[in-house]
Design a protein around this motif. Structure first.
Motif, PDB file in Angstrom:
ATOM      1  N   VAL A   1       0.858  -1.258  -0.079  1.00 37.31           N
ATOM      2  CA  VAL A   1      -0.030  -0.042  -0.055  1.00 37.31           C
ATOM      3  C   VAL A   1       0.766   1.266   0.091  1.00 37.31           C
ATOM      4  O   VAL A   1       0.510   2.370  -0.662  1.00 37.31           O
ATOM      5  CB  VAL A   1      -1.005   0.059   1.298  1.00 37.31           C
ATOM      6  N   GLY A   2       2.105   1.158   0.536  1.00 38.11           N
ATOM      7  CA  GLY A   2       2.893   2.566   0.721  1.00 38.11           C
ATOM      8  C   GLY A   2       3.087   2.968  -0.356  1.00 38.11           C
ATOM      9  O   GLY A   2       2.921   4.435  -0.592  1.00 38.11           O
ATOM     10  N   PRO A   3       3.632   2.584  -1.677  1.00 37.83           N
ATOM     11  CA  PRO A   3       3.832   3.123  -2.579  1.00 37.83           C
ATOM     12  C   PRO A   3       2.525   3.715  -3.521  1.00 37.83           C
ATOM     13  O   PRO A   3       2.711   4.618  -4.375  1.00 37.83           O
ATOM     14  CB  PRO A   3       4.624   1.805  -3.512  1.00 37.83           C
ATOM     15  N   LEU A   4       1.429   2.900  -3.130  1.00 33.88           N
ATOM     16  CA  LEU A   4       0.255   3.538  -3.876  1.00 33.88           C
ATOM     17  C   LEU A   4      -0.017   5.058  -3.275  1.00 33.88           C
ATOM     18  O   LEU A   4      -0.540   5.722  -3.977  1.00 33.88           O
ATOM     19  CB  LEU A   4      -0.626   2.257  -3.751  1.00 33.88           C
ATOM     20  N   VAL A   5      -0.109   4.971  -2.039  1.00 34.29           N
ATOM     21  CA  VAL A   5      -0.390   6.161  -1.287  1.00 34.29           C
ATOM     22  C   VAL A   5       0.535   7.130  -1.798  1.00 34.29           C
ATOM     23  O   VAL A   5       0.330   8.365  -1.980  1.00 34.29           O
ATOM     24  CB  VAL A   5      -0.182   6.043   0.070  1.00 34.29           C
ATOM     25  N   ALA A   6       1.942   6.991  -1.590  1.00 33.84           N
ATOM     26  CA  ALA A   6       2.840   7.836  -2.163  1.00 33.84           C
ATOM     27  C   ALA A   6       2.869   8.515  -3.229  1.00 33.84           C
ATOM     28  O   ALA A   6       2.988   9.676  -3.666  1.00 33.84           O
ATOM     29  CB  ALA A   6       4.529   7.373  -1.846  1.00 33.84           C
ATOM     30  N   SER A   7       2.526   7.635  -4.282  1.00 34.14           N
ATOM     31  CA  SER A   7       2.341   7.931  -5.798  1.00 34.14           C
ATOM     32  C   SER A   7       1.221   8.706  -6.250  1.00 34.14           C
ATOM     33  O   SER A   7       1.255   9.606  -7.270  1.00 34.14           O
ATOM     34  CB  SER A   7       2.638   6.679  -6.565  1.00 34.14           C
ATOM     35  N   GLY A   8      -0.024   8.413  -5.224  1.00 35.79           N
ATOM     36  CA  GLY A   8      -1.149   9.130  -5.855  1.00 35.79           C
ATOM     37  C   GLY A   8      -1.775  10.012  -4.985  1.00 35.79           C
ATOM     38  O   GLY A   8      -2.534  10.968  -5.427  1.00 35.79           O
ATOM     39  N   SER A   9      -1.326  10.204  -3.812  1.00 34.26           N
ATOM     40  CA  SER A   9      -1.923  11.010  -2.897  1.00 34.26           C
ATOM     41  C   SER A   9      -1.839  12.543  -2.920  1.00 34.26           C
ATOM     42  O   SER A   9      -2.503  13.426  -2.402  1.00 34.26           O
ATOM     43  CB  SER A   9      -1.692  10.575  -1.260  1.00 34.26           C
ATOM     44  N   GLY A  10      -0.625  12.909  -3.417  1.00 32.77           N
ATOM     45  CA  GLY A  10      -0.223  14.540  -3.600  1.00 32.77           C
ATOM     46  C   GLY A  10       0.192  14.967  -2.294  1.00 32.77           C
ATOM     47  O   GLY A  10       0.451  14.397  -1.614  1.00 32.77           O
TER      48      GLY A  10
END
Length: 260
Positions: free
Chosen positions: A214-223
């Motif tokens: 989940v970490g990379p998904l949050v970092a890449s998409g959350s702004g």
């Protein structure tokens, strides 16, 4: 503070309940409601934080009272409803904001304690409080319920299994409330914040798959990180007359993350 009407807000002061109001989004929402002239019941487990929020409202000339307790306990929920009516004579707005994070655990890593606590605080407690206040709103023929959901309630890759399931449950609860009570003067909506700069802490399990996935998904998409004021402003709007035709909505407050 003046009780005169502000934008999107009726003239008479309202009775407002805000949970999780000792800090972060809840605290900021409580201060905003009080600035409009509403009476605010500040509810939280944190006694010191609750007292600070109440004092800040009163110092600015507003009206607030505090109540400490765990909203997964029926006795506390009943006391919230009783106290709001006793203090304000009415319950016009309830903001179900209190919540806890999970440890970003995947299903196979989630033990019973993590699952049960996260579901209890984030989903069962809002259900219990909503059930307790609905008779008062239905008797009055009006009322507004606002829930703090999450980006995790809109997607599968923003948190662990327990938090994601709970926040999807909040979205479903909001929509069901809108259908069930739209003909009886009660509206229900939610905000779905992305990452916000608050006191809520995430303590992921460093040896687990969940944070790694989940970490990379949050970092890449959350702004960028949001501010509590931005989420609180959306909550106050949904509780206002400007949102009188908004019912059953889950409003992303996430700088476009849900659109990615």
């Amino acid at each position: 503070m003046s009780a005169s009407p502000g934008p999107g807000r009726p003239g008479p002061a309202r009775g407002v309940v805000v949970t999780g109001a000792a800090s972060g989004i809840g605290r900021t929402a409580a201060l905003r409601f009080a600035a409009l002239g509403d009476g605010v019941l500040v509810v939280d487990l944190d006694a010191d934080g609750t007292a600070r929020t109440v004092e800040d409202v009163r110092s600015a000339g507003g009206r607030a009272v505090g109540l400490c307790g765990d909203l997964i306990e029926h006795s506390v929920v009943d006391e919230v409803a009783r106290r709001a009516v006793a203090e304000f004579g009415r319950i016009d707005v309830v903001v179900n904001n209190a919540g806890v994070m999970d440890r970003m655990s995947a299903v196979h890593e989630t033990d019973d304690a993590e699952w049960e606590r996260v579901i209890a605080v984030n989903l069962t407690a809002p259900f219990l409080l909503t059930r307790a206040v609905l008779p008062h709103m239905l008797a009055a023929g009006s009322g507004v319920l606002v829930f703090t959901g999450s980006e995790a309630g809109l997607r599968g890759g923003a948190a662990g299994a327990a938090y994601t399931a709970a926040k999807h449950g909040v979205a479903g609860l909001v929509r069901n409330l809108a259908v069930m009570y739209r003909g009886r003067g009660v509206r229900a909506n939610a905000v779905a914040p992305g990452p916000v700069r608050t006191g809520m802490r995430v303590s992921p399990r460093p040896d687990a798959d969940g944070p790694r996935v989940v970490g990379p998904l949050v970092a890449s998409g959350s702004g960028r990180l949001g501010e509590a004021e931005e989420a609180a402003a959306a909550i106050v709007f949904l509780a206002s007359d400007d949102a009188s035709f908004v019912n059953g909505a889950v409003l992303p407050v996430d700088d476009g993350w849900s659109a990615v």
